[in-house]
Design a protein around this motif. Structure first.
Motif, PDB file in Angstrom:
ATOM      1  N   PRO A 171       0.794  -1.214   0.000  1.00  0.00           N
ATOM      2  CA  PRO A 171       0.000   0.000   0.000  1.00  0.00           C
ATOM      3  C   PRO A 171       0.839   1.284   0.000  1.00  0.00           C
ATOM      4  O   PRO A 171       1.730   1.440   0.834  1.00  0.00           O
ATOM      5  CB  PRO A 171      -0.787  -0.081   1.322  1.00  0.00           C
ATOM      6  CG  PRO A 171      -0.670  -1.484   1.787  1.00  0.00           C
ATOM      7  CD  PRO A 171       0.585  -2.027   1.214  1.00  0.00           C
ATOM      8  N   TYR A 172       0.489   2.156  -0.944  1.00  0.00           N
ATOM      9  CA  TYR A 172       1.113   3.483  -1.005  1.00  0.00           C
ATOM     10  C   TYR A 172       1.102   4.136   0.374  1.00  0.00           C
ATOM     11  O   TYR A 172       2.094   4.720   0.823  1.00  0.00           O
ATOM     12  CB  TYR A 172       0.332   4.328  -2.032  1.00  0.00           C
ATOM     13  CG  TYR A 172       0.599   5.807  -1.959  1.00  0.00           C
ATOM     14  CD1 TYR A 172       1.605   6.397  -2.714  1.00  0.00           C
ATOM     15  CD2 TYR A 172      -0.157   6.613  -1.103  1.00  0.00           C
ATOM     16  CE1 TYR A 172       1.861   7.758  -2.618  1.00  0.00           C
ATOM     17  CE2 TYR A 172       0.090   7.970  -1.004  1.00  0.00           C
ATOM     18  CZ  TYR A 172       1.098   8.538  -1.752  1.00  0.00           C
ATOM     19  OH  TYR A 172       1.347   9.874  -1.655  1.00  0.00           O
ATOM     20  N   TRP A 173      -0.051   4.042   1.048  1.00  0.00           N
ATOM     21  CA  TRP A 173      -0.261   4.746   2.324  1.00  0.00           C
ATOM     22  C   TRP A 173       0.747   4.305   3.379  1.00  0.00           C
ATOM     23  O   TRP A 173       1.327   5.139   4.086  1.00  0.00           O
ATOM     24  CB  TRP A 173      -1.688   4.497   2.831  1.00  0.00           C
ATOM     25  CG  TRP A 173      -2.668   4.519   1.692  1.00  0.00           C
ATOM     26  CD1 TRP A 173      -3.254   3.446   1.079  1.00  0.00           C
ATOM     27  CD2 TRP A 173      -3.120   5.675   0.981  1.00  0.00           C
ATOM     28  NE1 TRP A 173      -4.031   3.864   0.043  1.00  0.00           N
ATOM     29  CE2 TRP A 173      -3.984   5.223  -0.032  1.00  0.00           C
ATOM     30  CE3 TRP A 173      -2.887   7.045   1.117  1.00  0.00           C
ATOM     31  CZ2 TRP A 173      -4.597   6.103  -0.916  1.00  0.00           C
ATOM     32  CZ3 TRP A 173      -3.501   7.915   0.241  1.00  0.00           C
ATOM     33  CH2 TRP A 173      -4.342   7.441  -0.762  1.00  0.00           C
ATOM     34  N   GLU A 285      -6.508  11.708   3.878  1.00  0.00           N
ATOM     35  CA  GLU A 285      -6.681  12.450   5.123  1.00  0.00           C
ATOM     36  C   GLU A 285      -6.715  11.491   6.309  1.00  0.00           C
ATOM     37  O   GLU A 285      -6.097  11.730   7.341  1.00  0.00           O
ATOM     38  CB  GLU A 285      -7.969  13.297   5.041  1.00  0.00           C
ATOM     39  CG  GLU A 285      -8.188  14.244   6.207  1.00  0.00           C
ATOM     40  CD  GLU A 285      -6.986  15.146   6.535  1.00  0.00           C
ATOM     41  OE1 GLU A 285      -6.246  15.545   5.622  1.00  0.00           O
ATOM     42  OE2 GLU A 285      -6.785  15.425   7.741  1.00  0.00           O
ATOM     43  N   LYS A 286      -7.413  10.374   6.116  1.00  0.00           N
ATOM     44  CA  LYS A 286      -7.536   9.407   7.207  1.00  0.00           C
ATOM     45  C   LYS A 286      -6.187   8.738   7.512  1.00  0.00           C
ATOM     46  O   LYS A 286      -5.775   8.641   8.658  1.00  0.00           O
ATOM     47  CB  LYS A 286      -8.567   8.354   6.808  1.00  0.00           C
ATOM     48  CG  LYS A 286      -8.929   7.391   7.906  1.00  0.00           C
ATOM     49  CD  LYS A 286     -10.235   6.693   7.598  1.00  0.00           C
ATOM     50  CE  LYS A 286     -10.348   5.399   8.382  1.00  0.00           C
ATOM     51  NZ  LYS A 286      -9.880   4.215   7.675  1.00  0.00           N
ATOM     52  N   LYS A 287      -5.502   8.324   6.454  1.00  0.00           N
ATOM     53  CA  LYS A 287      -4.275   7.541   6.677  1.00  0.00           C
ATOM     54  C   LYS A 287      -3.056   8.417   6.960  1.00  0.00           C
ATOM     55  O   LYS A 287      -2.177   8.024   7.716  1.00  0.00           O
ATOM     56  CB  LYS A 287      -3.962   6.702   5.426  1.00  0.00           C
ATOM     57  CG  LYS A 287      -5.061   5.739   5.051  1.00  0.00           C
ATOM     58  CD  LYS A 287      -4.681   4.333   5.413  1.00  0.00           C
ATOM     59  CE  LYS A 287      -5.702   3.362   4.852  1.00  0.00           C
ATOM     60  NZ  LYS A 287      -5.542   2.031   5.371  1.00  0.00           N
ATOM     61  N   HIS A 291      -1.468  12.082  10.693  1.00  0.00           N
ATOM     62  CA  HIS A 291      -0.066  12.077  11.143  1.00  0.00           C
ATOM     63  C   HIS A 291       0.656  13.358  10.723  1.00  0.00           C
ATOM     64  O   HIS A 291       1.881  13.425  10.739  1.00  0.00           O
ATOM     65  CB  HIS A 291       0.667  10.857  10.574  1.00  0.00           C
ATOM     66  CG  HIS A 291       0.115   9.564  11.084  1.00  0.00           C
ATOM     67  ND1 HIS A 291       0.568   8.966  12.238  1.00  0.00           N
ATOM     68  CD2 HIS A 291      -0.893   8.777  10.622  1.00  0.00           C
ATOM     69  CE1 HIS A 291      -0.123   7.862  12.452  1.00  0.00           C
ATOM     70  NE2 HIS A 291      -1.007   7.707  11.484  1.00  0.00           N
ATOM     71  N   GLY A 292      -0.116  14.335  10.289  1.00  0.00           N
ATOM     72  CA  GLY A 292       0.478  15.629   9.933  1.00  0.00           C
ATOM     73  C   GLY A 292       1.071  15.651   8.539  1.00  0.00           C
ATOM     74  O   GLY A 292       1.862  16.554   8.218  1.00  0.00           O
ATOM     75  N   LEU A 293       0.694  14.694   7.699  1.00  0.00           N
ATOM     76  CA  LEU A 293       1.261  14.647   6.351  1.00  0.00           C
ATOM     77  C   LEU A 293       0.176  14.932   5.309  1.00  0.00           C
ATOM     78  O   LEU A 293      -0.786  14.181   5.176  1.00  0.00           O
ATOM     79  CB  LEU A 293       1.887  13.272   6.118  1.00  0.00           C
ATOM     80  CG  LEU A 293       2.555  13.039   4.766  1.00  0.00           C
ATOM     81  CD1 LEU A 293       3.606  14.092   4.468  1.00  0.00           C
ATOM     82  CD2 LEU A 293       3.181  11.660   4.729  1.00  0.00           C
ATOM     83  N   ARG A 294       0.320  16.040   4.615  1.00  0.00           N
ATOM     84  CA  ARG A 294      -0.652  16.424   3.581  1.00  0.00           C
ATOM     85  C   ARG A 294       0.072  16.853   2.320  1.00  0.00           C
ATOM     86  O   ARG A 294       1.201  17.317   2.390  1.00  0.00           O
ATOM     87  CB  ARG A 294      -1.525  17.572   4.082  1.00  0.00           C
ATOM     88  CG  ARG A 294      -2.416  17.155   5.223  1.00  0.00           C
ATOM     89  CD  ARG A 294      -3.382  18.238   5.685  1.00  0.00           C
ATOM     90  NE  ARG A 294      -4.279  17.680   6.692  1.00  0.00           N
ATOM     91  CZ  ARG A 294      -3.982  17.595   7.980  1.00  0.00           C
ATOM     92  NH1 ARG A 294      -2.822  18.032   8.443  1.00  0.00           N
ATOM     93  NH2 ARG A 294      -4.846  17.057   8.840  1.00  0.00           N
TER      94      ARG A 294
END
Ligand code: A3P
Length: 295
Positions: A171-173, A285-287, A291-294
């Motif tokens: 998974p990319y996430w 947004e969920k994954k 964790h502060g990563l956008r």
């Protein structure tokens, strides 16, 4: 896996991530045999996040003294694709051919990196990209590579699989999150980069990268325009228009030109529907957002 089509037929799961057969074999081999050196620099990326660009930049950065006094026509990047200059670890390249500091790359998630990479003082530069653009770039890449014999999946099926984590090195996430968390804990070990930041502020990012790998630009180099020179040499327009990248092939047979498509931020809007866009943003947004990563 139950899924049909070109991706699923060839994917195997290992330590929570999906790999094509040949890559998994390479992964197992380098997990067993690879010995990192303290001076090594490892470029880790999610596939289709700008690996080609980062390889070119890092190579040009590290070798800048060697080509400084020579005529620009001698630079290896003008006649060799970045993937042939900076090899992928899981394809088991001959690392004896590399000069020091050794520069190589991998798409492996943090959890599956060889132990010696984690325990030595080698540096990791991680690059990822907005998941929508990453997926769309992967879709086009896969379509160019697709052979009739490996079957077909629709855009919708591939999109659904990407969202659920089933794509090469997915998974990319989890991939992004693993390196993100590690970079927060060990900023001296892992530098975390986004394709979008590199596009927006190339000079600032390149200077930070140079400092991180231990060869910062001197004031003299800055005033001589060395930074702009590297950025121009490695730009999408320059690299994609070189003869070698228009007509050449990599050592392992793939055509160089398929690594250059548009090289832009936000191209996913030309392929994904509004619903797909929203779906992937919600997952991101969920994954990651939590964790502060956008992006
Ligand atoms: P697009 O498909 O969105 O155009 P990778 O190198 O990890 O395989 O990623 C390929 C993506 O990076 C492609 O994105 C490609 O066009 C883009 N790319 C390749 N070289 C680039 C460069 N020098 N500058 C910016 N983007 C580049």
């Amino acid at each position: 896996p139950k899924e049909k089509g070109w991706i699923a037929n060839h994917l195997h799961q290992y330590e929570g991530f999906w790999y094509p057969t040949r890559i998994l074999q390479g992964l197992l081999s380098c997990r067993k045999n690879f010995q990192a050196l303290d001076a090594d620099i490892l470029l880790v990326t999610t596939p289709k996040s700008g690996t080609t660009w980062l390889k070119a930049l890092a190579f040009a950065l590290l070798n800048r003294k060697r080509y400084e006094d020579k005529h620009i026509h001698d630079h290896p990047l003008l006649t060799t694709n970045p993937h042939d200059l900076v090899p992928l670890l899981e394809l088991i390249p001959d690392l004896n051919l590399l000069s020091s500091p050794r520069l190589f790359s991998t798409h492996l998630p943090y959890v599956s990196l060889p132990k010696s990479v984690k325990e030595s003082n080698c540096k990791i530069v991680y690059l990822c990209r907005d998941p929508k653009d990453t997926f769309v770039s992967m879709w086009h890449f896969a379509n160019k590579l697709r052979l009739e014999s490996i079957g077909t999946n629709s855009l919708e099926e591939c999109f659904d699989m990407f969202c659920r984590g089933m794509n090469p090195y997915g998974p990319y996430w989890d991939h992004v999150l693993g390196h993100w968390k590690e970079s927060l804990e060990r900023p001296e070990k892992i530098m975390f980069l986004k394709f979008e930041d590199l596009k927006r502020e190339p000079i600032i990012v390149l200077k930070k990268l140079a400092e991180f790998v231990g060869c910062p630009f001197s004031k003299e180099e800055e005033s001589k325009g060395i930074i702009d020179g590297i950025l121009n040499l490695c730009s999408f327009d320059n690299l994609s228009n070189l003869e070698v990248n228009k007509t050449g092939k990599l050592k392992f047979g793939v055509e160089n030109k398929i690594f250059f498509r548009r090289g832009e931020v936000g191209d996913s809007k030309n392929l994904l529907t509004v619903e797909m866009n929203e779906q992937i943003n919600t997952i991101a947004e969920k994954k990651l957002g939590e964790h502060g990563l956008r992006f």
